[in-house]
Design an enzyme around this catalytic site. Sequence first.
Site, PDB file in Angstrom:
ATOM      1  N   HIS A   1      44.696  50.414  39.077  1.00 26.58           N
ATOM      2  CA  HIS A   1      44.956  49.196  39.870  1.00 26.58           C
ATOM      3  C   HIS A   1      45.936  49.402  41.034  1.00 26.58           C
ATOM      4  CE1 HIS A   1      43.343  46.044  36.757  1.00 26.58           C
ATOM      5  NE2 HIS A   1      42.451  46.954  37.082  1.00 26.58           N
TER       6      HIS A   1
ATOM      7  N   GLU B   1      35.387  40.640  38.261  1.00 27.78           N
ATOM      8  CA  GLU B   1      35.848  41.045  36.924  1.00 27.78           C
ATOM      9  C   GLU B   1      37.359  41.115  36.899  1.00 27.78           C
ATOM     10  OE1 GLU B   1      37.099  43.979  33.732  1.00 27.78           O
ATOM     11  OE2 GLU B   1      37.513  43.956  35.858  1.00 27.78           O
ATOM     12  N   GLU B   2      37.930  41.674  37.971  1.00 29.59           N
ATOM     13  CA  GLU B   2      39.380  41.908  37.967  1.00 29.59           C
ATOM     14  C   GLU B   2      40.187  40.615  37.808  1.00 29.59           C
ATOM     15  OE1 GLU B   2      40.590  44.576  37.292  1.00 29.59           O
ATOM     16  OE2 GLU B   2      39.434  46.225  38.110  1.00 29.59           O
TER      17      GLU B   2
ATOM     18  N   HIS C   1      31.255  45.912  36.727  1.00 30.77           N
ATOM     19  CA  HIS C   1      31.661  45.109  37.881  1.00 30.77           C
ATOM     20  C   HIS C   1      31.693  45.965  39.133  1.00 30.77           C
ATOM     21  CE1 HIS C   1      36.155  46.128  38.067  1.00 30.77           C
ATOM     22  NE2 HIS C   1      35.905  46.520  36.849  1.00 30.77           N
TER      23      HIS C   1
HETATM   24 ZN   LIG Z   1      37.355  47.476  35.737  1.00 29.50          ZN
END
Ligand SMILES: [Zn+2]
Length: 729
Positions: A534, A402-403, A355
């Site tokens: 993150h 994707e996240e 991603h």
């Molecule tokens: Zn990732």
Amino acid sequence: MAVTTRRVRSAIILASIVVFPAAISRGTQENPGIRGFAPAHVAAERALEQQLRAIPDPARAESNLRHITSEPHMAGTEASHRVAEWLRDQYRSYGFDADIVSYSVWLAQPREVHLELIAPDKKALATPEQPFAVDPDTSDKNIVVGFNTFSPSGDVTAPVVYVNYGMQADYRELEKLGISVDGKIAIARYGGCYRGIKTKLAEEHKALGLIIYSDPEDDGYVAGDVFPNGPWRPMTGIQRGSVEYTQIYPGDPLTPGVASTANAKRLAPADAANLPRIPTMPINSQDASVILENLGGPHVPRQWQGGLPFTYHIGPGAAVAHMKLAMDYQQRTLYDVIAKLRGTNDGEWVVLGNHHDAWVYGAVDPGSGTATMLETARAFGELVRAGWKPRRTIVMCEWDGEEPGLMGSTEWVEANRAELQAKAVAYLNTDVGVAGPNFTASATPSLKELVRDVTREVQDPRDVRSVYNVWLDRATRQQEEPSGIARPPSAKFTAPGEAPIEALGAGSDFCPFFDHAGIPALDAGFIGDYGVYHSMYDDFYWMKKFGDPTFEFHVALAKILGTLALRLDESDTLPFDYAAYAAEISRAANDLATRAAKQGIGSADVPAVSDAAARLTASAAHASQALQQWSNAPPNAAKQYEMNRDLVSVEQALLAPEGLSGRTWYKHTIYAPGTYAGYAAEVLPGANEALDRQDAGTFTRESAALGAALLRASTRLDEIARLASSTTQ
Ligand SMILES: [Zn+2]
């Protein structure tokens, strides 16, 4: 991408170390050639691979990463669109046909994320991440606040209860203690499982809301020095992340099973089974300590004590929190990049993907994977310029979204499922490409030996040895270290000659390819001390200072991905090891039988599964033998093509068309993300989860579907054996 914290990671590594029967042949020992290549083609393949591995360059990987991380680029923003356009242009400059494919998905962005303690004292929480002068990127105004996407909006005020990791076992413990989260706000620490499972369980236990925080024990100062002095999470670091119930289905919540094109039929959000119903938000450990310090009730069980400097209590008590979330839900556009390098045979595709969207900068997740994939792509382009034509078409994908929930990949797979099932021979994923120096991989069992073969060909950047030998050495040492983590009896390391490869779990873009479409898949990268997952600190500074200062691990990964792709692309016979696959299934079927017997469930159903697993083992052994002769005397191209289609079709035979009970998007009968079990894969998920629930009816249905899938796969293997012997005799 799913990243597990230190504790949990070591548990997963231990749990994934498996037994490989000595009878399974190892290409490099018994056959001096290359798995899947006719003897006449081995020298050319070796030369091509050497040429490819000379190309990836650390300075270019570094400049790729610097570009990708130059601004925050969350899915659904213009910045994400800009990254996609840049990636498309890069692929075009390498000689690929590259285009952007867009989807319109239901996606939230935070308008207001508010948290305060209102008793015993009033204190405003939800404090932002602290900028550091040494790293100017941490002061950018476009950094999104800490939030959990797919949380609903909500406004709740209630006493708080600490639920440890918020997993099933934790709620059982609470029940024993007579404490409930009903009508309360639950506070859980990150780790142990996918955060969406924490929300699902809090919702099922009738909590009004959920706060998830990063405990210093898991990825902060207890683990090591914190950013900007070390790689671990500082006290203000926040783990953003999705709480979509991807364990039910990933992708656009409003279009399960079909692509979210302009005219797609969409569900009403209230009808989407993968959307949480209780507000959930992430906070940093600094805020968490204010809440946790004010909890009353009993001391926590020993294992629940985290790394904050006081004794944890479960609550409830004096602490009352007010949580107010306003989420801005809209149809937003995602931008996937699909880049193709056409092969002589365009009817077969080798697909690679990662991603490109990130919560903030995403230097590790996913930038390291993207920076690496670009170097692999550039190397393919150089080989073409030097006169090479791929045998099969190479498709390189850069996914958006994707996240929030594997959106870009899921929608693309849903849109192209039939074509992928007809053409794709494998899907190679990378995501957290480089978070440190330790190689790790997960794969469908048929591809595990290929991963081991290829990592023997690439030198470890720190060592004179190969990536494989360093990886094996580390796995063996970890096995010898007493760890204190209880592990299941089936997880004993009894084959010291094999580096462990995990089963494909959840948490990255291989999921739609493997779990939904039955495309053989793998995921690979280098992991390490990575505490800034993150957060805004997962940026270029972090990579340059801690993760991979010289970018040599990026280069090593580019070589590994490139060599894997070349082996799949150029092989005469696809290098799939179904004997190893059958061995894993057999072991899982034995474990299932033991569990079922213990629970007194399924005595009428288990024998059919065991028989089918035994038949699969016999068919796989027979096919492997026949294939060995076939590979030495390759027949004409048409027969080769037929054989390779048959080889790919075995994985698809393991899909149950009707899907798993309660989550029909998941079609694979052998692996699925656990409904409650975290990031790790559930093996034989339908039948095992029926046992978890002690649901005999579902167990019968799932065992029948599993048995039928095993028989289908074994019939395909019989056809492979027949085709191989008929042509070589
Ligand atoms: Zn990732």
